[in-house]
Design a protein around this motif. Structure first.
Motif, mmCIF file in Angstrom:
data_model
loop_
_atom_site.group_PDB
_atom_site.id
_atom_site.type_symbol
_atom_site.label_atom_id
_atom_site.label_comp_id
_atom_site.label_asym_id
_atom_site.label_seq_id
_atom_site.Cartn_x
_atom_site.Cartn_y
_atom_site.Cartn_z
ATOM 1 N N THR A 113 0.967 -1.260 0.020
ATOM 2 C CA THR A 113 -0.414 0.131 -0.340
ATOM 3 C C THR A 113 1.158 1.333 0.167
ATOM 4 O O THR A 113 1.999 1.372 0.301
ATOM 5 N N PHE A 114 0.304 2.373 -0.515
ATOM 6 C CA PHE A 114 1.112 3.359 -0.181
ATOM 7 C C PHE A 114 0.034 4.500 -0.431
ATOM 8 O O PHE A 114 -1.499 4.646 0.200
ATOM 9 N N ALA A 115 0.943 5.401 0.501
ATOM 10 C CA ALA A 115 -0.520 6.917 0.671
ATOM 11 C C ALA A 115 -0.818 7.561 -0.819
ATOM 12 O O ALA A 115 -1.618 8.139 -0.139
ATOM 13 N N THR A 116 0.257 7.638 -1.702
ATOM 14 C CA THR A 116 -0.422 8.275 -3.001
ATOM 15 C C THR A 116 -0.815 7.378 -3.772
ATOM 16 O O THR A 116 0.323 6.484 -4.227
ATOM 17 N N MET A 117 -1.286 7.734 -5.237
ATOM 18 C CA MET A 117 -1.382 6.502 -6.753
ATOM 19 C C MET A 117 0.377 7.105 -7.373
ATOM 20 O O MET A 117 0.910 5.928 -7.264
ATOM 21 N N ARG A 118 1.394 8.406 -7.203
ATOM 22 C CA ARG A 118 1.637 8.589 -7.648
ATOM 23 C C ARG A 118 2.786 8.108 -7.183
ATOM 24 O O ARG A 118 3.966 7.020 -8.375
ATOM 25 N N ALA A 119 2.892 7.693 -5.777
ATOM 26 C CA ALA A 119 4.055 6.543 -5.396
ATOM 27 C C ALA A 119 3.879 4.970 -6.162
ATOM 28 O O ALA A 119 4.702 4.761 -6.708
ATOM 29 N N THR A 165 5.515 6.449 -18.230
ATOM 30 C CA THR A 165 4.614 7.123 -18.194
ATOM 31 C C THR A 165 3.448 7.482 -17.170
ATOM 32 O O THR A 165 2.744 7.834 -17.280
ATOM 33 N N ILE A 166 3.802 6.197 -17.164
ATOM 34 C CA ILE A 166 2.347 5.909 -16.077
ATOM 35 C C ILE A 166 2.029 7.026 -14.926
ATOM 36 O O ILE A 166 1.482 6.991 -14.695
ATOM 37 N N PRO A 167 3.122 7.165 -14.140
ATOM 38 C CA PRO A 167 2.923 7.811 -12.743
ATOM 39 C C PRO A 167 2.595 9.459 -14.166
ATOM 40 O O PRO A 167 1.488 10.160 -12.842
ATOM 41 N N ALA A 168 3.110 10.015 -15.142
ATOM 42 C CA ALA A 168 2.256 11.431 -15.276
ATOM 43 C C ALA A 168 1.052 10.915 -15.519
ATOM 44 O O ALA A 168 0.209 11.665 -15.796
ATOM 45 N N MET A 169 0.404 9.281 -15.857
ATOM 46 C CA MET A 169 -1.114 9.479 -16.649
ATOM 47 C C MET A 169 -1.821 9.386 -14.738
ATOM 48 O O MET A 169 -3.000 10.133 -15.334
ATOM 49 N N ILE A 170 -1.430 8.921 -14.255
ATOM 50 C CA ILE A 170 -1.913 8.572 -12.775
ATOM 51 C C ILE A 170 -2.790 10.415 -12.556
ATOM 52 O O ILE A 170 -2.701 10.343 -12.168
ATOM 53 N N ASP A 171 -1.538 10.685 -12.635
ATOM 54 C CA ASP A 171 -1.691 12.328 -11.936
ATOM 55 C C ASP A 171 -2.220 12.909 -12.764
ATOM 56 O O ASP A 171 -3.152 13.698 -12.028
ATOM 57 N N THR A 172 -2.330 12.730 -14.072
ATOM 58 C CA THR A 172 -3.797 13.605 -15.059
ATOM 59 C C THR A 172 -5.020 13.513 -14.691
ATOM 60 O O THR A 172 -5.659 14.069 -14.479
#
Length: 471
Positions: A243-249, A361-368
């Motif tokens: 588990t993570f605190a954020t989707m970005r992590a 690019t998954i982290p960038a897509m998650i942020d978007t």
């Protein structure tokens, strides 16, 4: 979201003299038991599982039981220039099986026999209406495994899986449906039966028509039979949950895992999805987590692989990590992931997007996606096959509220556009159907679209097979 009905076929529906003639000929060829004219029963065949899309009123539903039934249906339809919309179990999420006005809905769910399991060749030959889960269970009894495992495997058909080139959680290592199709039997628009492919591992005789039919969404031919490749039953996997605190992590962890090991499964759920699944299942999921990853390895060194993945998650800032070599425990976590869409559907109407992006690019897509949710004031539950870069952001909106539906539509479009901007595609596994035809120009350009249209014309000169869909 209103989608064009497709090509004008000049048949208005029940009561139209030409339509009545078509139905009479279907009954003459197939009998009353296979040709459904009852409006209440027809209603259950008009839609797949996609909201916000129009569905027309067909002339009739044909519930085929044999290849000959399919041939007869297409011969009648071809003689009158009537559209045919083929459907399996109706579990699609892109409107590809929604009925058109004045069409014939051709249900192939009744072609449901497993014809042969060849243990020596490691193949199975099945009719198109066989459920994915039933095939998997049948070959497991022979010590074999059919890898494609969409979340709907218990209720979706092999024919529908092939028509959309369905993926699943194992695709990160074992590929999608098309990677396991050896040969097909299909019926062209005029009723001609064709066979494609071979059971041999190598075959370069002529163009690869099998690959062309896979993913064609019923627009080129009606698939009635398939020979699929099987594998030996895999080793019991080791499973990691983090588990993570954020989707970005979590997105950062996905990229790190790619360099640490070759997982056989890598699935993702965000906070909204975790909460929805916990509300449905009461499994004790961590409601404070911003994201959850499930990772499996089935190699001979599975435990070592998972330990490397665990370190990758820790380096990405995981708030909790644990692993197990107990297959039953691992299956419990996967059961939670499989409930993602049903759980979100309990919150309201849902519009499932299906985009795939390059894994870096998954982290960038998650942020978007998170930004789009804020900007459009919508709830989006994101989950998916993260190991393949395939995210399934699911927009929840209130049924009967035009403003809520409009915001959902705008968010859906923004997600599609963002995925393309990152070098991705507008659909990873659910197909174009009627849901995404207006976005196709973003990824398939003029010369390629023209070539696809000519291929369509070669298979279906009158354009009667699922018109207005797929391309």
């Amino acid at each position: 979201m209103t989608v064009p009905a497709g090509r004008d076929l000049d048949v208005d529906g029940p009561g139209d003299p030409r339509g009545d003639q078509v139905v009479e000929q279907l009954v003459a060829r197939l009998g009353d038991q296979l040709v459904v004219r009852d409006r209440d029963i027809i209603e259950t065949y008009r839609h797949d599982r996609t909201p916000l899309l129009d569905a027309g009123m067909p002339l009739a539903v044909v519930r085929a039981r044999t290849t000959d039934d399919v041939v007869a249906t297409l011969q009648v339809a071809s003689a009158h220039g009537v559209a045919v919309v083929t459907r399996g179990a109706g579990t699609g999420l892109a409107g590809g099986a929604n009925a058109l006005d004045g069409s014939i809905v051709l249900s192939t769910a009744g072609l449901d026999r497993i014809l042969e399991i060849d243990v020596a060749q490691r193949t199975a030959t099945v009719q198109c209406g066989v459920l994915n889960g039933d095939l998997a269970a049948a070959v497991a009894d022979q010590g074999l495994w059919y890898p494609p495992d969409p979340a709907s495997r218990a209720i979706s058909t092999i024919g529908g899986n092939i028509a959309t080139n369905a993926g699943g959680s194992c695709c990160v290592k074992y590929g999608v449906t098309g990677d396991h199709v050896a040969a097909l039997t299909a019926v062209l628009a005029d009723g001609t039966v064709i066979t494609t492919g071979a059971v041999t591992r190598k075959n370069v005789a002529g163009f690869d028509l099998t690959r062309l039919l896979v993913g064609s969404e019923g627009a080129l031919a009606v698939i009635v039979e398939a020979t699929v490749r099987l594998r030996p039953t895999p080793r019991p996997p080791a499973t990691l949950v983090a588990t993570f605190a954020t989707m970005r992590a979590a997105g950062d962890a996905i990229v790190r895992i790619e360099h640490a090991a070759e997982p056989s499964l890598l699935e993702l759920m965000d906070r909204t999805t975790i909460g929805a699944v916990e509300g449905l299942t009461h499994m004790g999921l961590d409601l404070d987590a911003g994201a959850l990853l499930i990772v499996q390895s089935d190699t001979a060194t599975a435990l070592a692989d998972i330990e490397r993945c665990e370190q990758a998650c820790t380096d990405a800032g995981a708030t909790y990590v644990a692993h197990t070599t107990d297959p039953t425990e691992g299956e419990m976590f996967l059961a939670a992931r499989r409930e993602a869409l049903p759980a979100l559907e309990r919150l309201g109407s849902t519009l499932l997007d299906d985009v795939a992006v390059p894994k870096p690019t998954i982290p960038a897509m998650i942020d978007t996606i998170e930004r789009i949710a804020r900007e459009h004031e919508v709830v989006i539950g994101t989950f998916g096959h993260a190991g393949a870069g395939n995210l399934l952001p699911t927009i929840v909106f209130q049924p009967g509220d035009p403003t809520s539906a409009a915001r959902a539509h705008a968010a859906f479009e923004a997600i599609v556009t963002a995925a393309v901007a990152l070098g991705g595609t507008i659909t990873g596994e659910h197909g174009i159907g009627s849901l995404k035809t207006s976005y196709l120009d973003q990824v398939v350009h003029g010369p390629e679209r023209g070539l696809m249209a000519r291929i369509k014309s070669a298979f279906d000169p009158q354009g009667i097979l699922n018109p207005g869909r797929a391309i």
